[in-house]
Design an enzyme around this catalytic site. Sequence first.
Site, PDB file in Angstrom:
ATOM      1  CB  SER A 168      53.724  26.892  63.659  1.00 40.45           C
ATOM      2  OG  SER A 168      52.653  27.731  64.035  1.00 40.45           O
ATOM      3  CE  LYS A 175      52.655  29.160  67.463  1.00 43.94           C
ATOM      4  NZ  LYS A 175      51.705  28.991  66.344  1.00 43.94           N
ATOM      5  CB  SER A 230      49.611  26.844  63.526  1.00 44.85           C
ATOM      6  OG  SER A 230      50.593  26.817  62.533  1.00 44.85           O
TER       7      SER A 230
HETATM    8  N1  GLN Z   1      51.698  25.291  58.057  1.00 45.29           N
HETATM    9  C1  GLN Z   1      51.119  26.510  57.598  1.00 45.29           C
HETATM   10  C2  GLN Z   1      52.226  27.467  57.199  1.00 45.29           C
HETATM   11  O1  GLN Z   1      53.324  27.075  57.257  1.00 45.29           O
HETATM   12  C3  GLN Z   1      50.244  27.119  58.661  1.00 45.29           C
HETATM   13  C4  GLN Z   1      50.992  27.668  59.788  1.00 45.29           C
HETATM   14  C5  GLN Z   1      50.146  28.358  60.796  1.00 45.29           C
HETATM   15  O2  GLN Z   1      48.958  28.101  60.911  1.00 45.29           O
HETATM   16  N2  GLN Z   1      50.767  29.279  61.516  1.00 45.29           N
HETATM   17  O3  GLN Z   1      52.003  28.589  56.852  1.00 45.29           O
END
Ligand code: GLN
Length: 485
Positions: free
Chosen positions: A154, A79, A178
């Site tokens: 994400s 990532k 995410s």
């Molecule tokens: N969707 C959640 C957020 O927008 C979690 C994102 C994540 O785990 N990085 O914060």
Amino acid sequence: MSELWQLTLQEARAGLDARAFSAVELARACFERIAQVEERVKSYVTITESHALQQAEAADKAISEGLGNTLTGIPVQIKDLICTKGIRTTCSSRMLENYVPVYDAAVTEKLFVQGAVLLGKGNMDEFAMGSSCENSAFFPTRNPWDLERVPGGSSGGAAAAVAADEAIVALGSDTGGSIRQPASLCGVVGIKPTYGRVSRYGLIAFASSLDQIGPVGKDVTDCALALNAIAGYDPRDSTSLNLPATDFTAGLTGDIKGMKLGIPSEYFVEGMEPGVRRAVESAIKQLEGLGASVEPVSLPTTEYALACYYIIAPSECSANLARYDGVKFGYSYQDTSDMWEAMERTRQLGFGPEVKRRIMLGAYALSAGYYDAYYLKAQQVRTLIRQDFAQVFEQVDALVTPTSPVVAFPLGDKTADPVQMYLIDVCTLPINIAGLPAISVPCGFSEGLPVGMQLIGPHLSEDRLLNIAYAYEQATEWHKARPGI
Ligand code: GLN
């Protein structure tokens, strides 16, 4: 005959060790696959082909000298918020579009020392803020099961790449879901380890008390193998746990007889798609059939988890992202001699709308006069959420829930309403708040799209969760389904 790019990590390892093919051939096959589908899936921000082929040659040499180990010659995607020395690491943000780290993250270092082959860097929501990959400043990644739908986020690049066979395995990060949510939406396996299990050194921070790196793989065994490769104590991360090394494959017996599983009613939320409910309920039946006992449990403070997360995560984000000032590194607005204007314009042009929204939310929650009402209150709620889990784990060994209340949704469907997007993570956020491990495994389909089941356990119970997931996987075929792309 199956193609090399279709192999699991375990199969690729066996083939490399048996000299059925070389690491260079395996890497070439993955790039061939990337050439076939990447234009449609868009899971990579950067593709590192020549670097990969050099690493693959070195891996072949190590294998021929008997110096290989589990990861030697295995093609991976990382990532794009995990630092790779000399390779652009963008966080899918204009702010870091040209940022080339001068050091490797702890996990990158571990993968490279073990001989893994980096295919490239995975697309994501900007600074990991989002649930659909649509917040990438560059382009959205698409779901290989339906290119008009999101892969989740994400770590959407990680899940889409593994689902589309564009990587054997991938590393993502999980602050509120995410890793698990995109794994669920793309029909692959993803595990968020216990907070502190994997070093965050070199992980570009979003919310430091919640962030954790973990693998996305084609099956449970692959995730266990990848977790072996990245877990472990690191003095450079002050929250890293100093524990003896664990072999996460050692507990994969497939035997879950007598295991007590709790079903928390609060996770079967209103608005959950009926197809998701059906798939998860039938998975629970199957776990019972494998000898586990199932009982309803309650985690009453779950209803405050989303609000609590959206105070804590933005607060930490506003502090962490203060470093992007146009001076030290990253994008820098130059067209002025005024320092304040330079800083303002740098942040105005360097960050996308969701990142700005989070910074403003966090700065507000932390500001004098509001701190007690918001940030302090959220920390108190955090304690209650942790206590809920501690109590329930006195009764049961693990919890079973849906990973996401919905399957992959169409691109653009939720971008206009941030709260709708935030609600997607109701089932995953509480786990980060409590620092627990959780895994998402494919458990069926709803209207042709993958559904994921989430297993949650007490701190450091990754081996147990992996084994429950493994037992389920042995009894079902869902993880073998691949999108016809
Ligand atoms: N969707 C959640 C957020 O927008 C979690 C994102 C994540 O785990 N990085 O914060």
